[in-house]
Design a protein around this motif. Sequence first.
Motif, short mmCIF file in Angstrom:
data_model
loop_
_atom_site.label_atom_id
_atom_site.label_comp_id
_atom_site.label_asym_id
_atom_site.label_seq_id
_atom_site.Cartn_x
_atom_site.Cartn_y
_atom_site.Cartn_z
N GLU A 69 -8.80 -2.07 -7.28
CA GLU A 69 -7.86 -2.16 -6.16
C GLU A 69 -8.48 -2.97 -5.02
O GLU A 69 -7.82 -3.85 -4.43
CB GLU A 69 -7.51 -0.75 -5.67
N ALA A 70 -9.73 -2.68 -4.70
CA ALA A 70 -10.42 -3.41 -3.63
C ALA A 70 -10.59 -4.89 -4.00
O ALA A 70 -10.40 -5.78 -3.16
CB ALA A 70 -11.76 -2.76 -3.33
N SER A 77 -0.64 -2.82 -5.51
CA SER A 77 -1.34 -1.54 -5.43
C SER A 77 -1.28 -0.80 -6.75
O SER A 77 -0.42 -1.05 -7.60
CB SER A 77 -0.74 -0.67 -4.32
N ILE A 110 0.84 -1.20 0.00
CA ILE A 110 0.00 0.00 0.00
C ILE A 110 0.88 1.25 0.00
O ILE A 110 0.64 2.20 -0.77
CB ILE A 110 -0.95 -0.01 1.22
N LEU A 137 -6.78 1.94 1.56
CA LEU A 137 -6.84 1.94 0.10
C LEU A 137 -6.88 3.36 -0.48
O LEU A 137 -6.65 3.53 -1.68
CB LEU A 137 -8.05 1.14 -0.37
#
Length: 322
Positions: free
Chosen positions: A301-302, A317, A106, A233
């Motif tokens: 991304e999630a 990421s 991240i 995020l």
Amino acid sequence: METLFISREARLSRRENTLIVSMDGQKRFFPIEKIRHIVMLGQGRFNSALLCLCGAHGVRVSVFDYYGYYKGSFEPKPQNPSGRVVKEQARCILDDEMRLETAREIVRGAWRNMRANLAYYQYRGLNRLDPVLEHMDRMAEKIETAPSIPKLMGAEGVLHARYFAAWPIVDPRLDFAPRTRRPPNNPINCLISFLNQLTYTAVRHEVFKTHLHETLSWLHSPGTGRSSLSLDLAEPFKPILADNLIFRLVRKNILSDNWFSQQDKVCLLTETGRRHAAEHFSTRLEERYKGKSYREWIYREAIALERSVMGLTPYESFKRKA
């Protein structure tokens, strides 16, 4: 339309399956099927009938206060909850090594996107950014060697400080030091806080579409009363959606004095400022990169994190090229 931003005082009501927004003596009509997220940035009035309509169609209503801070949401019922994903998510976070590696990725994304913002101007001849980028590259080594989450967050904090200190090199009008949040003390600090809040809200909305639990996070400590996963995020996307937009607003002379109200070292966005900032953010959110809008990239991304939790693919990421 995925997200409807409402920045003025408004009354929300329903007529069958139509959302009616009444502002300044005028009414606008929106088919509820076209909307998934309503963001209330100004004073709003609505009743349980409107909330039932939103709940039936999976529409979230996010509410901001007068000062531009996110305060809460009406959450529709989860469409497809998965206890198995939440169980695996908790297992990954309780494993210190797995948690640290995901948190590290991240921060890698945040570092790469901050660097890309500055490298854009370096490539165009702004050589004064050379030592800044060299320092940020050295900080990347500390990200890779941080032995714990607190050390990793410390490295990220130093990285942010050096990154923000370079903004006046891009444009003297971007000089806002020091970074102050509650309350912000100048227009740039004010915009950073407000646009970061909008980014967090956009990320939270996209996380809701997955099976992930919003309070179980890797970089930020899981806590009570906040979506710490969305804080995680949002890190790679704040340089893209908030910082990059501020650069654009300043360098294209879009900002106006009537966007801000300044009194006693406190700077807040006016209704006019919130409206314009939200409009520009909405446009930025739907801008396309490699064939997808940034909103779609947040969702991807999630999903990537969910797939990692389930052991399907390693999490990587979002990283934008300069």
